[in-house]
Design an enzyme around this catalytic site. Structure first.
Site, PDB file in Angstrom:
ATOM      1  N   PRO A   2       0.841  -1.207   0.000  1.00 37.31           N
ATOM      2  CA  PRO A   2       0.000   0.000   0.000  1.00 37.31           C
ATOM      3  C   PRO A   2       0.874   1.255   0.000  1.00 37.31           C
ATOM      4  O   PRO A   2       1.827   1.356   0.761  1.00 37.31           O
ATOM      5  CB  PRO A   2      -0.795  -0.127   1.303  1.00 37.31           C
ATOM      6  CG  PRO A   2      -0.728  -1.571   1.664  1.00 37.31           C
ATOM      7  CD  PRO A   2       0.593  -2.050   1.170  1.00 37.31           C
ATOM      8  N   GLU A   3       0.541   2.199  -0.878  1.00 39.81           N
ATOM      9  CA  GLU A   3       1.290   3.445  -0.973  1.00 39.81           C
ATOM     10  C   GLU A   3       0.356   4.609  -0.659  1.00 39.81           C
ATOM     11  O   GLU A   3      -0.755   4.410  -0.166  1.00 39.81           O
ATOM     12  CB  GLU A   3       1.926   3.558  -2.359  1.00 39.81           C
ATOM     13  CG  GLU A   3       2.907   2.417  -2.640  1.00 39.81           C
ATOM     14  CD  GLU A   3       3.493   2.447  -4.035  1.00 39.81           C
ATOM     15  OE1 GLU A   3       3.749   3.549  -4.551  1.00 39.81           O
ATOM     16  OE2 GLU A   3       3.697   1.362  -4.624  1.00 39.81           O
ATOM     17  N   LYS A  57       3.408   6.639   4.110  1.00 40.76           N
ATOM     18  CA  LYS A  57       2.706   5.359   3.999  1.00 40.76           C
ATOM     19  C   LYS A  57       2.289   4.825   5.369  1.00 40.76           C
ATOM     20  O   LYS A  57       1.920   3.659   5.498  1.00 40.76           O
ATOM     21  CB  LYS A  57       3.589   4.343   3.271  1.00 40.76           C
ATOM     22  CG  LYS A  57       3.798   4.688   1.799  1.00 40.76           C
ATOM     23  CD  LYS A  57       4.480   3.587   1.027  1.00 40.76           C
ATOM     24  CE  LYS A  57       5.969   3.550   1.260  1.00 40.76           C
ATOM     25  NZ  LYS A  57       6.662   2.578   0.383  1.00 40.76           N
ATOM     26  N   ARG A 262      12.529  -7.264  -5.543  1.00 36.55           N
ATOM     27  CA  ARG A 262      11.500  -6.459  -6.193  1.00 36.55           C
ATOM     28  C   ARG A 262      11.821  -6.376  -7.683  1.00 36.55           C
ATOM     29  O   ARG A 262      12.832  -6.900  -8.151  1.00 36.55           O
ATOM     30  CB  ARG A 262      11.452  -5.043  -5.595  1.00 36.55           C
ATOM     31  CG  ARG A 262      12.737  -4.266  -5.738  1.00 36.55           C
ATOM     32  CD  ARG A 262      12.682  -2.892  -5.100  1.00 36.55           C
ATOM     33  NE  ARG A 262      13.973  -2.236  -5.155  1.00 36.55           N
ATOM     34  CZ  ARG A 262      14.430  -1.548  -6.182  1.00 36.55           C
ATOM     35  NH1 ARG A 262      13.678  -1.397  -7.253  1.00 36.55           N
ATOM     36  NH2 ARG A 262      15.625  -0.982  -6.158  1.00 36.55           N
TER      37      ARG A 262
END
Length: 287
Positions: A2-3, A57, A262
């Site tokens: 979540p950003e 965040k 990532r």
């Protein structure tokens, strides 16, 4: 992960559902999620939630002067429930990490999938006591985040790649891996371009795109139920997570660069003059 847009939407969702309610109790199912111990999380019981806001965040619930601060990390999530079970959860079973009961029977679970447990919960009298908040950079949607402010950030970053600069929470708060890909695609910039090499026109374009991408994502997310936010984020992304698909702007194939933990996605035609960037993971295997 979540950003900024998703956490902003969660804060506004909790403003509607939780603010004004009293915390009945807090159940801890995974002790490792707690990063502070004084005051204890049990001290929230009997106190009213007076505000729900976002810092970068981080999600911040003001509970009558104490702050329940949540960082969902990569695989954490907040799951709202109109009715919670009365029986406390069994520690160490499933993805549940922490459960907050409210006085009307509703509340929320904090869950975390996967084996890398990075979900973090803090109970503090001052949010600046949370190390991650204390070192946050400016908010990209704030009035003080001007073109000149961004230009100063990029010059100070020197030869650091612009992708990494945008992801660094101590430099700009709230932008993570996904939205940095989206911003750079919309700004037609290579993720590997040195930050200080951006021209004045590129800085101006990048600043405008940061606001446009984030404001659009916030607009699409706010008003949705907590359980709908992940799907909305995925639907709205144009290049991130879309390796092998057609770029919605030029039709070229979205490419990927993989790292140890990532990956990033970009369009060669829109961002790198048609050049394919070296896949760092594959490069290591070929040495």
């Amino acid at each position: 992960m979540p950003e900024l847009p998703e956490v902003e939407a969660l804060a506004r969702f909790l403003t509607e559902r939780a603010v004004g309610r009293v915390v009945a109790r807090v159940d801890v199912a995974a002790i490792n999620v707690l990063k502070t111990y004084d005051p204890p999380v049990t001290s929230l019981g009997g106190l009213e939630i007076t505000a729900a806001t976002r810092r970068g965040k981080f999600l911040d619930l003001d509970v009558s002067g104490l702050h329940l601060v949540i960082h969902l990390a990569r695989a954490g999530w907040l799951r709202w429930k109109e009715s919670l079970p009365a029986v406390p959860p069994r520690p160490g079973k499933g993805p549940l990490a922490l459960r907050v009961h409210l006085d009307d029977g509703s509340g929320f679970d904090l869950t975390e999938a996967g084996t890398q447990k990075r979900l973090a919960v803090y109970v503090v009298p001052d949010v600046e006591q949370v190390p991650g908040i204390a070192r946050l950079g400016p908010e990209p949607l704030a009035a003080e985040f001007t073109v000149d402010a961004l230009a100063g950030i990029l010059q100070a970053a020197g030869k650091a790649q612009v992708k990494g600069v945008l992801r660094d929470q101590s430099v700009v708060a709230g932008i993570g891996n996904a939205y940095s890909d989206e911003v750079l695609h919309a700004a037609r910039l290579s993720p590997f371009k040195p930050a200080s090499n951006l021209t004045s026109e590129e800085v101006l374009r990048l600043h405008a795109v940061i606001r446009e991408v984030l404001e659009d994502a916030v607009g699409r997310s706010v008003g949705l139920a907590a359980g709908e936010l992940k799907a909305e984020k995925k639907t709205g992304l144009r290049v991130h997570g879309r390796t092998g698909e057609a770029c919605p702007v030029c039709g070229d194939t979205v490419a990927e660069v993989s790292f140890a933990d990532r990956s990033l996605q970009y369009c060669p035609t829109c961002q790198t003059g048609g050049q394919k960037l070296a896949d760092r993971r594959l490069s290591k295997l070929l040495r």
